[in-house]
Write a protein that holds these residues in place. Sequence first.
Motif, PDB file in Angstrom:
ATOM      1  N   GLY A 303       0.879  -1.168  -0.009  1.00  0.00           N
ATOM      2  CA  GLY A 303      -0.095  -0.005  -0.044  1.00  0.00           C
ATOM      3  C   GLY A 303       0.830   1.336  -0.156  1.00  0.00           C
ATOM      4  N   VAL A 304       1.917   1.207   1.029  1.00  0.00           N
ATOM      5  CA  VAL A 304       2.705   2.383   0.821  1.00  0.00           C
ATOM      6  C   VAL A 304       3.516   2.726  -0.247  1.00  0.00           C
ATOM      7  N   LEU A 305       3.958   1.776  -1.043  1.00  0.00           N
ATOM      8  CA  LEU A 305       4.550   1.769  -2.317  1.00  0.00           C
ATOM      9  C   LEU A 305       3.728   2.439  -3.233  1.00  0.00           C
ATOM     10  N   LYS A 306       2.594   1.937  -3.207  1.00  0.00           N
ATOM     11  CA  LYS A 306       1.774   2.483  -4.401  1.00  0.00           C
ATOM     12  C   LYS A 306       1.084   3.764  -3.771  1.00  0.00           C
ATOM     13  N   HIS A 307       0.979   4.186  -2.813  1.00  0.00           N
ATOM     14  CA  HIS A 307       0.496   5.363  -2.326  1.00  0.00           C
ATOM     15  C   HIS A 307       0.809   5.436  -0.807  1.00  0.00           C
ATOM     16  N   ARG A 308       1.589   6.568  -0.529  1.00  0.00           N
ATOM     17  CA  ARG A 308       2.182   6.411   1.234  1.00  0.00           C
ATOM     18  C   ARG A 308       1.262   6.668   1.736  1.00  0.00           C
ATOM     19  N   GLU A 309       0.146   7.598   1.587  1.00  0.00           N
ATOM     20  CA  GLU A 309      -0.952   8.067   2.589  1.00  0.00           C
ATOM     21  C   GLU A 309      -1.918   6.823   2.993  1.00  0.00           C
TER      22      GLU A 309
END
Length: 511
Positions: A303-309
């Motif tokens: 998840g963080v790699l795709k979108h950190r938030e």
Amino acid sequence: MNDRLFIFDTTLRDGEQSPGASMTREEKLRIARQLEKLGVDVIEAGFAAASPGDADAIRAIAEAIQDSTVCSLARANERDIHAAGGAIKPARSGRIHTFIATSPIHMEKKLRMQPDQVVEAAVKAVRLAREYTDDVEFSAEDAVRSDMDFLVRIFTEVIKAGATTINVPDTVGYSIPALWGERMKQLIERVPGSDKVIWSTHCHNDLGMAVANSLAAVMNGARQVECTINGLGERAGNASLEEIVMAVRTRRDVFNCDTRIDATQIVPASKLVSTITGYPVQPNKAIVGANAFAHESGIHQDGVLKHRETYEIMRAEDVGWHANRLTLGKLSGRNAFKTKLSELGIVLDSEEALNAAFARFKDLADKKREIFDEDLQALVSDEGYAAGQERYKLVSMKVCSETGEVPHAQLVFTDDGAEKEATGDGSGPVDATFRALESVVNSGADLLLYSVNNITSGTDAQGEVTVRLAQDGRVVNGQGADTDIVVASAKAYLHALNKLHSKRERAHPQV
Ligand code: KIV
Ligand code: ZN
């Protein structure tokens, strides 16, 4: 938006009341400089009446600090106020923080005073403090267990006498957020003249709610929070500065106020306080723990790699992580070393001390390719700047540890300049080292804690060892750093013995 929330840091006073966390004048100065860099509004630098050494440290901080108010604690009596007034005199902006207990149990059992006498003492103390400064804070100790009508009465009187900040402490960490917020709200509503002062809260963490209680007070009108770096403080500690600041900043939608803290200085401040006091930061501590921003599970990492938030509500770099800047290397010269120390707020008071620190730096650079800010902090903390004033000093050591053999340590150290040899066996190399030292020093101290932490990452990192010793009711923490953790352990043990040796008699403000 945007009300200002004032940050009153009491790491150097309430934080110093943690067992073994007492600091030297130089250590306090280093922390004070970092607190100024961090942007705290008020630095409570100590309790001047505790001892001449405490008063001297406050004075030195008052002379050095330009951008924060420097404050001394004082009980509500003439002697304490005079001591505090004298200590903060050199400050560009100085505050006296006077307090007296207001709960029935404290008034009756500790102070042995009637409520009327308590009010009278508080008013007199505030009036006297105003002769030294226009910035006077009054605290009602144990406000959490005090009668509301009595609090209203005493706060009304001290405001009339000239108090400019009114602090409401949960001295014993007893409250819960809903009640604490309500208490603050009621006080602000009921005390005449409440709009002319800053309302403050000071919460202890005995039930793990210091931060939650402080934030509840902020939601109900408090505009100063008293807190410490890493939540250091008496017993379970105080509200932690980093959590308060980041909660308010991350949830601006809820708090409608903000501080002037430069959050990128939070992690450096946390590391410095931990290094100096020997109180390690637990890995899962919010904001400043090593794992605070580490994502372990595959789902989170993805998840963080795709979108950190997806899983991060704050950015690690915003609170000063990864500020692990490469500082110096093997080829760095004396001038670069000196400049770097002064950037870190480290002032060595003589050429001799600088030369000794530079020699230790060169030594370290031989063993470790890259030297970071944290390494330098540890390097100067390691032997203290006041090298030479210490009774015991490690000269050399050799430890044999082999499978199937009893570990054996052989050390040479100085005792007031005279070389001594020590040998000992133990269950491991560290045990053998401590036994060897004890066989000569015979302190009889109890070892309460032994811990090792890496200062930076990598197997060539320095290990930082903390040793907590107790002797005749006194508790001290010793620290040592080295790329060899057994050497670091020996240094930490000797450091703790030095602290036990330099008996510093000081009064405790709340006893
Ligand atoms: O916890 C407390 O009540 C204090 C006061 C001196 C403010 O530390
Ligand atoms: Zn306190």
